[in-house]
Motif scaffolding. Structure first.
Motif, PDB file in Angstrom:
ATOM      1  N   CYS A 138      -1.839   6.649   0.927  1.00 50.83           N
ATOM      2  CA  CYS A 138      -2.251   6.903   2.309  1.00 50.83           C
ATOM      3  C   CYS A 138      -3.202   8.101   2.398  1.00 50.83           C
ATOM      4  O   CYS A 138      -4.347   7.997   1.984  1.00 50.83           O
ATOM      5  CB  CYS A 138      -1.032   7.073   3.209  1.00 50.83           C
ATOM      6  N   HIS A 176      -0.622   3.977   9.456  1.00 46.76           N
ATOM      7  CA  HIS A 176      -1.881   4.723   9.473  1.00 46.76           C
ATOM      8  C   HIS A 176      -2.779   4.299  10.622  1.00 46.76           C
ATOM      9  O   HIS A 176      -2.698   3.173  11.125  1.00 46.76           O
ATOM     10  CB  HIS A 176      -2.620   4.584   8.132  1.00 46.76           C
ATOM     11  N   TYR A 202      -2.698   2.426   0.684  1.00 44.53           N
ATOM     12  CA  TYR A 202      -2.180   3.012   1.912  1.00 44.53           C
ATOM     13  C   TYR A 202      -0.651   3.110   1.887  1.00 44.53           C
ATOM     14  O   TYR A 202      -0.055   3.795   2.723  1.00 44.53           O
ATOM     15  CB  TYR A 202      -2.580   2.156   3.119  1.00 44.53           C
TER      16      TYR A 202
END
Length: 430
Positions: free
Chosen positions: A323, A378, A414
């Motif tokens: 991430c 995110h 991510y």
């Protein structure tokens, strides 16, 4: 194989919805009992990184996550069993509303036989407060319900009115007066991090004081925890030194991940991509998630650190990033205002923050060494020419898979992966 049970006072603190004050109340309880000389262990339901920082500050102990799907029930039981052996009180903060999600707070409480205490914002309510409490207590048969905590009450009379309206079998555990001095500031990913709240100790001390304003704060009933025999992770990282990024920009990391690496024999050293000019001597680098978008210029200006990472990669040493750490390895990153800065440039592509959530939820990732689980959360979008070697499977119908990328000895995505789910696979990252 199971072990002899251990008893410890415990409860899971949930609510009818998000925003009711679960974190503040849980932290206040931990702070209060710690001030009374008790050893308090706190856990957080679900894959959260920020609330545990507040709870760790309040309790003086590391906070671990509990999630039936991401971790498995046996691992959750093992963590609680270990905590019961050293604590005078165990608190588990729930997530969202009590019954929300596929692996809800109620699911966890029922599976582990921990009674629920529901925090409810009582502003503007009288007898309806009791109706909400009754619904939470009786919606699911077999769910142990310890009582309710009234948050943001207006007066002693208000507290008495709420208490009188509650059914006899649903006690009022505490009533916390409304006070702006105890609120916790938040941003797009949740609360501020503990280190960013300069007066956190003052806020928690005041919240702990308010807990005792109308009803004495008492220990919950003891719960019996039975451990499950779990094989230790293989010693695959013996002699390996892992440099872990940890500062205001990179702080989203499971304590259980660090424990897992150490249990596999790794030595951990910490560094700051914001402030340090060189990497520690290490065999591999771990770049966890965080808030790189809030520190764009500082990260961009620290060219010495970016060059150190490039040299580390050129030496064919392992880098694992997730991430925020992944974003730091791209060519550029832009914040929500469009301000763009040069990142480390180890991966082709650019990312930009947006005001809308880009992906959220639990994910399963299948790699050569098997399956590992984690989550995605995110607000950034990614443009890259690099093709992923695998894609995760989102557990929610509205979620989408996340690409898992490799470039030589560098692996990134991510995803926030939970290493103890598959230690052998996690060891391969390093």
């Amino acid at each position: 194989m199971t072990t002899n049970p251990r008893c410890c006072p415990a409860m899971l603190i949930s609510a009818p919805a998000s925003g009711q004050g679960k974190t503040t109340v849980t932290a206040a309880l931990a702070y209060y009992h710690r001030q009374q000389g008790r050893r308090v262990r706190v856990f957080k339901t679900g894959p959260d990184f920020i609330d545990p920082q507040i709870l760790a500050y309040a309790s003086g102990q590391p906070v671990y996550q509990l999630d039936l799907w991401m971790m498995g029930e046996a691992h959750c039981r093992d963590l609680l069993y270990r905590a019961a052996g050293e604590a005078d009180l165990i608190l588990i903060e729930g997530v969202m509303g009590l019954f929300d999600g596929d692996s809800s707070s109620a699911d966890l409480a029922q599976a582990l036989a921990v009674p629920v205490a529901a925090v409810s914002d009582a502003q503007g309510m009288a007898q309806t407060f009791a109706a909400v409490a009754y619904g939470l207590a009786n919606y699911r048969p077999g769910l142990a319900f310890a009582g309710v905590i009234a948050n943001k009450i207006g007066s002693a009379g208000h507290a008495k009115l709420l208490q009188e309206a509650l059914p006899a079998q649903t006690p009022l555990i505490a009533a916390v007066a409304r006070d702006d001095a105890v609120g916790l500031p938040s941003r797009h990913l949740g609360l501020w991090q503990a280190d960013e709240i300069g007066d956190l100790d003052t806020r928690l001390a005041r919240a702990a004081e308010l807990l005792n304003s109308y009803t004495p704060c008492q220990l919950p009933a003891p719960v019996s925890f039975v451990g499950v025999s779990i094989d230790p992770p293989p010693h695959l990282l013996a002699g390996k030194r892992i440099a872990v990024a940890r500062d205001a920009a990179f702080s989203f990391i499971y304590q259980a991940n660090l424990d897992c690496l150490q249990a596999m024999g790794a030595e951990l050293v910490f560094f700051s991509p914001l402030k340090d000019c060189a990497l520690p001597e290490a065999d591999s680098v771990y770049l966890p998630g965080g808030y790189p978008e809030l520190h764009l210029q500082a990260l961009a200006d620290n060219t010495a650190m970016k060059q150190a990472l490039i040299r580390h990669h050129q030496a064919d040493k392992a880098i694992y990033a997730e991430c925020g750490g992944f974003l730091y390895l791209l060519q550029t990153l832009a914040d929500i205002d469009g301000n763009q800065a040069a990142m480390a440039g180890l991966l082709p592509g650019r990312a930009r923050m947006q005001t809308r959530l880009a992906n959220l939820g639990m994910h399963s990732l299948q790699l050569e060494r098997g399956e590992i689980r984690g989550h995605s959360f995110h607000f950034s979008t990614l443009e890259t020419t690099l093709e992923p070697v695998a894609s995760s499977v989102a557990q929610r119908s509205f979620g989408h898979g996340e690409g898992f990328f490799r470039s030589g000895s560098l692996q990134a995505s991510y995803l926030h992966l939970y290493f103890p789910f598959n230690p052998r696979l996690a060891a391969g990252f390093f």
